[in-house]
Structure formats: structure tokens, C-alpha cells
Design an enzyme around this catalytic site. Structure first.
Site, PDB file in Angstrom:
ATOM      1  N   GLY A  26       5.129  -3.578  -8.472  1.00 15.30           N
ATOM      2  CA  GLY A  26       5.918  -4.303  -9.474  1.00 15.30           C
ATOM      3  C   GLY A  26       6.171  -3.479 -10.733  1.00 15.30           C
ATOM      4  N   GLY A  28       7.830  -0.769 -10.865  1.00 16.06           N
ATOM      5  CA  GLY A  28       9.190  -0.219 -10.818  1.00 16.06           C
ATOM      6  C   GLY A  28       9.317   1.098 -10.074  1.00 16.06           C
ATOM      7  CB  SER A  30      10.753   0.574  -4.956  1.00  7.85           C
ATOM      8  OG  SER A  30       9.488   0.401  -4.433  1.00  7.85           O
ATOM      9  CB  THR A  31      13.675   0.296  -9.466  1.00  8.48           C
ATOM     10  OG1 THR A  31      13.245  -0.959  -8.967  1.00  8.48           O
ATOM     11  CG2 THR A  31      15.047   0.169 -10.070  1.00  8.48           C
ATOM     12  NE  ARG A  56       8.079  -6.941  -0.837  1.00  9.11           N
ATOM     13  CZ  ARG A  56       7.546  -5.887  -1.442  1.00  9.11           C
ATOM     14  NH1 ARG A  56       8.316  -4.881  -1.832  1.00  9.11           N
ATOM     15  NH2 ARG A  56       6.256  -5.827  -1.691  1.00  9.11           N
ATOM     16  NE  ARG A 149       8.647  -7.390  -5.761  1.00  7.20           N
ATOM     17  CZ  ARG A 149       7.776  -6.385  -5.596  1.00  7.20           C
ATOM     18  NH1 ARG A 149       7.930  -5.266  -6.256  1.00  7.20           N
ATOM     19  NH2 ARG A 149       6.745  -6.513  -4.785  1.00  7.20           N
ATOM     20  NE  ARG A 160       1.997  -7.426  -2.829  1.00  2.10           N
ATOM     21  CZ  ARG A 160       2.612  -6.371  -2.298  1.00  2.10           C
ATOM     22  NH1 ARG A 160       3.163  -5.494  -3.088  1.00  2.10           N
ATOM     23  NH2 ARG A 160       2.693  -6.211  -0.996  1.00  2.10           N
TER      24      ARG A 160
HETATM   25  P1  5GP Z   1       4.642  -2.838  -1.055  1.00  2.00           P
HETATM   26  O1  5GP Z   1       4.057  -3.807  -0.076  1.00  2.00           O
HETATM   27  O2  5GP Z   1       4.900  -3.479  -2.395  1.00  2.00           O
HETATM   28  O3  5GP Z   1       5.827  -2.091  -0.495  1.00  2.00           O
HETATM   29  O4  5GP Z   1       3.542  -1.718  -1.324  1.00  2.00           O
HETATM   30  C1  5GP Z   1       2.254  -2.088  -1.762  1.00  2.00           C
HETATM   31  C2  5GP Z   1       1.512  -0.859  -2.247  1.00  2.00           C
HETATM   32  O5  5GP Z   1       1.282   0.019  -1.146  1.00  2.00           O
HETATM   33  C3  5GP Z   1       2.270  -0.050  -3.281  1.00  2.00           C
HETATM   34  O6  5GP Z   1       1.382   0.264  -4.338  1.00  2.00           O
HETATM   35  C4  5GP Z   1       2.669   1.205  -2.552  1.00  2.00           C
HETATM   36  O7  5GP Z   1       2.698   2.334  -3.405  1.00  2.00           O
HETATM   37  C5  5GP Z   1       1.544   1.325  -1.555  1.00  2.00           C
HETATM   38  N1  5GP Z   1       1.899   2.136  -0.386  1.00  2.00           N
HETATM   39  C6  5GP Z   1       3.079   2.227   0.269  1.00  2.00           C
HETATM   40  N2  5GP Z   1       2.999   3.095   1.278  1.00  2.00           N
HETATM   41  C7  5GP Z   1       1.751   3.599   1.246  1.00  2.00           C
HETATM   42  C8  5GP Z   1       1.052   4.589   2.024  1.00  2.00           C
HETATM   43  O8  5GP Z   1       1.557   5.183   2.961  1.00  2.00           O
HETATM   44  N3  5GP Z   1      -0.233   4.819   1.681  1.00  2.00           N
HETATM   45  C9  5GP Z   1      -0.866   4.191   0.649  1.00  2.00           C
HETATM   46  N4  5GP Z   1      -2.129   4.506   0.395  1.00  2.00           N
HETATM   47  N5  5GP Z   1      -0.250   3.267  -0.101  1.00  2.00           N
HETATM   48  C10 5GP Z   1       1.033   2.983   0.200  1.00  2.00           C
END
Ligand code: 5GP
Length: 211
Positions: A26, A28, A30-31, A56, A149, A160
Site C-alpha cells: 500500500g 505505492g 507497484s504504482t 486482483r 483500494r 498487512r
Molecule cells: P501483494 O499481495 O500486495 O501483491 O504483495 C504483498 C507483499 O509481497 C508485498 O510487500 C510485495 O512486495 C511482496 N512480494 C511480492 N513478490 C514477492 C516475492 O517474490 N518475494 C517476497 N519475499 N515478497 C514478495
């Protein structure tokens, strides 16, 4: 002549230094990442992680993540396919060796979007990335962003937020991050991110132009 020599030397090395983008869900990341990939499409490439969470709305398999079952993920981890993996908010996430290699093969700067467990694990590998943390201005702002979001259940949101508190503390540990950016205003944060990476961007542009 020099450029041709440099290009050969450069590609004989491990390739450009990867970049780790971390920070609370959250904040930012990804943005900011999307903006960077759009402006510098021939410079950066995204390491597409694996995850067991559901996509999503708007997310694409193979582009945002490789969406897999827990069983498939465990099997791949046991086979040694991952550089790092972690459990976050009830789901598994991981960076495969193939995801990073794919970006390196294209001579692009590989960007990894990973959580703090991923950062700790990457520190014990030989990847040697630049570590950048994207932080929210406060936990309250982060909570508002996550609620607006509308992608998380209340349970996932609470998990989270708890992870975010730990991440905000972690980012203050000395020597963990090379750059910390507080994303209060998107354009300012993007400017700071671009400035932090300008040297690498120019280096990759030079090499790619001469090859
Ligand atoms: P989201 O579900 O919001 O896409 O990601 C949740 C969290 O998982 C975020 O903090 C993101 O940076 C982390 N994340 C995404 N891909 C990976 C990965 O391959 N390895 C790890 N350790 N964290 C990840």
C-alpha cells in the site's frame, strides 16, 4: 571503439545491478514501478514473482505474478527453483531463479518487488542489488490507502497493517537500505526514485545504444 569494448566487457560481467524495491503493502511500490517500466521500457525489466494469492481485478498471470497453488509452489521450492521465498499475509511469494535470469538475458536492470523477509534473504545471496525502500508518510495514511483500494478483506488488511508496522521499523535499521523514499506525493516520490537510479539508467542506455 571504446563503446564496443565497454559493451563486450559489460555483458561478459553479470550484467547491470538489480534493484530491490521493498516497503509496506500500500506504500505505492507497484504504482512507482509501473511508471518506471513505462518511461524506461528498454532499461528495466520486472522479475515476475510466484504467489499463491488470488489475482486482483486487472492483474495478469505471467505479467504481475505467476499464480500457483501451494502444492506447486512447495514442489518448486523443494526443487531449488527459487532465490528466495516468504509467507506474507497468509500466502506464499517467491522470486524464481528463472524470473531474474530472464530479465538479465535481455540486458535490462532487473527490478524485484519483495517484502522485508525477501530483503533479508536476498542479502545472503550474491545478487548484490541496490536496495530501495518505499515508505508511506504514516500508518494512518497507509490504512486509508489500503481501505480505499478495496482489494483486501478486513482480515487481510489487518495482517498487512501489522506487517507494515514491522516494515516501517525494519527500514530504519542501519545499513539495510541504500535509499529510503517517503511516498507522500507520487510525482515527488517518482522523481526521487528516478534520481536514485539515474547512473544505472544512463549506463544501460549507453551499452544498449552501442550494441
Ligand atoms: P501483494 O499481495 O500486495 O501483491 O504483495 C504483498 C507483499 O509481497 C508485498 O510487500 C510485495 O512486495 C511482496 N512480494 C511480492 N513478490 C514477492 C516475492 O517474490 N518475494 C517476497 N519475499 N515478497 C514478495
Amino acid at each position: 571503439m571504446f563503446m564496443r569494448y565497454f559493451a563486450r566487457f559489460y555483458s561478459a560481467m553479470a550484467g547491470p545491478r538489480p534493484v530491490v524495491l521493498s516497503g509496506p503493502s500500500g506504500a505505492g511500490k507497484s504504482t512507482l514501478l509501473r511508471k518506471l517500466l513505462k518511461e524506461y521500457s528498454g532499461v528495466f525489466g520486472f522479475s515476475v514473482s510466484h504467489t499463491t494469492r488470488n489475482p486482483r481485478p486487472g492483474e495478469e498471470n505471467g505479467k504481475d505474478y505467476h499464480y500457483v497453488t501451494r502444492e506447486a509452489m512447495h514442489a518448486a521450492i523443494d526443487k531449488g527453483d527459487f532465490i528466495e521465498n516468504a509467507e506474507f499475509s497468509g500466502n506464499l511469494y517467491g522470486t524464481s531463479k528463472a524470473a531474474v535470469q530472464d530479465v538479465k538475458d535481455r540486458n535490462l536492470i532487473c527490478i524485484l518487488d519483495i517484502d522485508m523477509q525477501g530483503v533479508r534473504n536476498i542479502k545472503s545471496t550474491d545478487l548484490n542489488p541496490i536496495y530501495i525502500s518505499i515508505q508511506p508518510p504514516s500508518l494512518d495514511v497507509l490504512e486509508n490507502r489500503l481501505r480505499n483500494r478495496k482489494t483486501e478483506s478486513e482480515e487481510s488488511l489487518q495482517k498487512r497493517l501489522l506487517a507494515a508496522k514491522m516494515d516501517m521499523e525494519f527500514s530504519k535499521e542501519a545499513g539495510v537500505f541504500d535509499v529510503i523514499i517517503v511516498n507522500d506525493n507520487l510525482e515527488d516520490a517518482y522523481g526521487q526514485l528516478r534520481d536514485a537510479l539515474l547512473e544505472e539508467i544512463n549506463q544501460v542506455k549507453k551499452v544498449n545504444m552501442s550494441s
